[in-house]
Design a protein around this motif. Structure first.
Motif, PDB file in Angstrom:
ATOM      1  N   ASP A  15       0.813  -1.235  -0.105  1.00 22.42           N
ATOM      2  CA  ASP A  15       0.082   0.038  -0.055  1.00 22.42           C
ATOM      3  C   ASP A  15       0.889   1.361   0.052  1.00 22.42           C
ATOM      4  OD1 ASP A  15      -1.829   2.001   0.369  1.00 22.42           O
ATOM      5  OD2 ASP A  15      -2.999   0.900   1.905  1.00 22.42           O
ATOM      6  N   PRO A  16       1.326   1.702  -1.095  1.00 22.04           N
ATOM      7  CA  PRO A  16       2.265   2.718  -1.221  1.00 22.04           C
ATOM      8  C   PRO A  16       1.848   4.092  -0.284  1.00 22.04           C
ATOM      9  CG  PRO A  16       1.894   1.929  -3.335  1.00 22.04           C
ATOM     10  CD  PRO A  16       0.902   1.344  -2.435  1.00 22.04           C
ATOM     11  N   GLY A  17       0.356   4.489  -0.566  1.00 22.49           N
ATOM     12  CA  GLY A  17      -0.099   5.503  -0.126  1.00 22.49           C
ATOM     13  C   GLY A  17      -0.103   5.421   1.586  1.00 22.49           C
ATOM     14  N   LEU A  18      -0.482   4.378   2.089  1.00 21.70           N
ATOM     15  CA  LEU A  18      -0.370   4.265   3.630  1.00 21.70           C
ATOM     16  C   LEU A  18       1.114   4.082   3.992  1.00 21.70           C
ATOM     17  CD1 LEU A  18      -1.867   3.791   6.264  1.00 21.70           C
ATOM     18  CD2 LEU A  18      -1.959   1.528   5.887  1.00 21.70           C
ATOM     19  N   ASN A  19       1.658   3.345   3.321  1.00 25.29           N
ATOM     20  CA  ASN A  19       3.394   3.236   3.668  1.00 25.29           C
ATOM     21  C   ASN A  19       3.896   4.615   3.717  1.00 25.29           C
ATOM     22  OD1 ASN A  19       6.308   3.163   2.359  1.00 25.29           O
ATOM     23  ND2 ASN A  19       5.981   1.439   3.666  1.00 25.29           N
ATOM     24  N   LEU A  20       3.903   5.477   2.762  1.00 22.15           N
ATOM     25  CA  LEU A  20       4.566   6.937   2.994  1.00 22.15           C
ATOM     26  C   LEU A  20       3.806   7.623   4.090  1.00 22.15           C
ATOM     27  CD1 LEU A  20       4.572   7.671  -0.860  1.00 22.15           C
ATOM     28  CD2 LEU A  20       6.417   6.861   0.720  1.00 22.15           C
ATOM     29  N   GLN A  21       2.599   7.477   4.468  1.00 22.52           N
ATOM     30  CA  GLN A  21       1.867   8.233   5.640  1.00 22.52           C
ATOM     31  C   GLN A  21       2.884   7.604   6.650  1.00 22.52           C
ATOM     32  OE1 GLN A  21      -2.237   8.666   5.929  1.00 22.52           O
ATOM     33  NE2 GLN A  21      -2.432   7.829   3.775  1.00 22.52           N
ATOM     34  N   GLN A  22       2.759   6.376   6.944  1.00 20.02           N
ATOM     35  CA  GLN A  22       3.475   5.735   8.073  1.00 20.02           C
ATOM     36  C   GLN A  22       4.849   5.870   8.041  1.00 20.02           C
ATOM     37  OE1 GLN A  22       2.337   1.602   7.469  1.00 20.02           O
ATOM     38  NE2 GLN A  22       0.469   1.756   8.751  1.00 20.02           N
ATOM     39  N   MET A  23       5.483   6.295   7.057  1.00 19.62           N
ATOM     40  CA  MET A  23       6.917   6.682   6.969  1.00 19.62           C
ATOM     41  C   MET A  23       7.367   8.238   7.458  1.00 19.62           C
ATOM     42  SD  MET A  23       9.274   4.080   6.782  1.00 19.62           S
ATOM     43  CE  MET A  23       9.429   2.253   6.462  1.00 19.62           C
ATOM     44  N   LEU A  24       6.240   9.083   7.113  1.00 20.72           N
ATOM     45  CA  LEU A  24       6.473  10.458   7.214  1.00 20.72           C
ATOM     46  C   LEU A  24       6.890  10.888   8.737  1.00 20.72           C
ATOM     47  CD1 LEU A  24       6.385  13.169   6.037  1.00 20.72           C
ATOM     48  CD2 LEU A  24       3.878  13.267   6.625  1.00 20.72           C
ATOM     49  N   LEU A  25       6.313  10.378   9.580  1.00 22.85           N
ATOM     50  CA  LEU A  25       6.645  10.988  11.040  1.00 22.85           C
ATOM     51  C   LEU A  25       8.049  10.365  11.376  1.00 22.85           C
ATOM     52  CD1 LEU A  25       3.110  10.590  12.929  1.00 22.85           C
ATOM     53  CD2 LEU A  25       4.096  12.554  12.010  1.00 22.85           C
ATOM     54  N   PRO A  26       8.236   9.136  11.482  1.00 21.47           N
ATOM     55  CA  PRO A  26       9.568   8.766  11.963  1.00 21.47           C
ATOM     56  C   PRO A  26      10.724   9.191  10.900  1.00 21.47           C
ATOM     57  CG  PRO A  26       8.465   7.037  10.678  1.00 21.47           C
ATOM     58  CD  PRO A  26       7.452   7.945  10.988  1.00 21.47           C
ATOM     59  N   ALA A  27      10.479   9.715   9.745  1.00 19.89           N
ATOM     60  CA  ALA A  27      11.491  10.254   8.815  1.00 19.89           C
ATOM     61  C   ALA A  27      11.603  11.613   9.352  1.00 19.89           C
ATOM     62  CB  ALA A  27      11.122   9.974   7.071  1.00 19.89           C
TER      63      ALA A  27
END
Length: 338
Positions: free
Chosen positions: A197-209
């Motif tokens: 799920d590219p969209g959800l994955n990028l959302q989940q990576m946004l904060l830690p990144a």
């Protein structure tokens, strides 16, 4: 005559081997190999210095109720009854043949576990270094544009504050604020990979990144600022300015281009740090990365998991630094002759 020819050939071969050993890149590969051996020994020893073992981790307080025969059988099963040197050589031999060991808890091979967790950490590190560069390089340019003035001092103070705040504290504050104020926390929905799920994955990576990017931006900012101030004082910059080169062209082609050379080195070091240093952030945001794999292995006294995963992190760190060193030599011709 044949003896003289053989002696001459041997001398020529020895000269070439010696010249290869003196080559900077070859020397760096040699240093990398020594570093990896040192990391493997240190990790192996430290794991066995920490109280407890795999049997205690697996059975908890019930381990005290085991009979001597059961305890001996379990020690043989886990391989902890062998001499330490035999354990180390057996594990290292397996690593060299591609066998990183098997998790005693999940019964999965460490290689397959690493193949699943490493891409997540690499993705997180790439996003974090992009954010760090996006914050650090403009910040360094802004600070260097008026050294000693208000914007420089503000940049320095902001950089110091960002460097002083621990990543785990920033991660906890950001998570709590988003949940309580905005009601948005994609990391609580179960992790999804980029292919799932590219969209959800990028959302989940946004904060830690973002958290990691803020933590690595200060050294990049300081390096950029110092490099720009150093390059600005060079003779060729003063010559270009005297020839009437426009301010924008002077800043981009003559100053910033050469000032980015040390930034490349700093970015490589920070990227290598992110591969193994994102452990706490991965745990807070539930990212199944390689750092979290080490943490879980430590909690369960999984010798094979921790030893092999730490060695993989060390290999990645060394490879990133070797690549950085090669890129540095390609970018800066002055280094090639050293």
């Amino acid at each position: 005559m044949e003896g003289v020819g053989l002696l001459s050939a041997a001398s020529s071969l020895a000269h070439r081997v010696g010249a290869f050993g003196r080559h900077p890149v070859a020397r760096r590969f040699g240093e990398a190999a020594v570093t990896l051996v040192g990391v493997s020994i240190l990790t192996f020893v430290l794991l066995r210095v920490v109280p407890g073992d795999q049997i205690t981790a697996a059975y908890g307080t019930a381990a005290g109720d085991l009979s001597p025969e059961q305890l001996q059988a379990l020690e043989a099963y886990y391989g902890v009854n062998e001499p330490l040197l035999s354990q180390y050589l057996g594990w290292l031999g397996g690593v060299l043949t591609g066998n990183l060991g098997v998790s005693a808890t999940s019964h999965l091979s460490v290689l397959s576990m690493t193949a699943q967790s490493l891409p997540n950490t690499v993705e997180l590190a790439v996003l974090a270094i992009m954010i760090g560069l996006a914050l650090g390089i403009p910040g360094g340019m802004l600070a260097a544009s008026r050294p000693g003035r208000a914007r420089d001092q503000i940049s320095q103070v902001t950089s110091l504050v960002a460097l002083s705040v621990p990543s785990f504290l920033l991660a906890a504050v950001v998570s709590s604020w988003l949940v309580n104020t905005v009601g948005w926390y994609p990391n609580g929905e179960g992790y999804r990979t980029l292919s799932e799920d590219p969209g959800l994955n990028l959302q989940q990576m946004l904060l830690p990144a973002l958290v990691l990017g803020i933590s690595i931006a200060p050294p990049i900012l300081q390096t950029t600022r110092a490099a720009i101030l150093t390059v600005r004082s060079e003779d060729y910059v003063r010559t270009a300015r005297a020839k009437g080169v426009s301010g924008r062209r002077l800043q981009v082609r003559h100053i910033l281009r050469n000032a980015l050379i040390p930034v490349v080195t700093m970015s490589g070091l920070q990227f290598g740090f992110l591969l193994g240093g994102a452990l706490v952030v991965e745990q807070i945001f539930a990212i199944p990365g390689i750092g979290r794999q080490v943490l879980l292995g430590l909690e369960q006294k999984e010798y094979a998991v921790v030893q092999s995963t730490v060695l993989v992190i060390a290999v990645m760190f060394v490879l990133v630094n070797l690549l950085t060193d090669v890129l540095y030599r390609l970018v800066d011709p002055r280094v090639r002759v050293q």
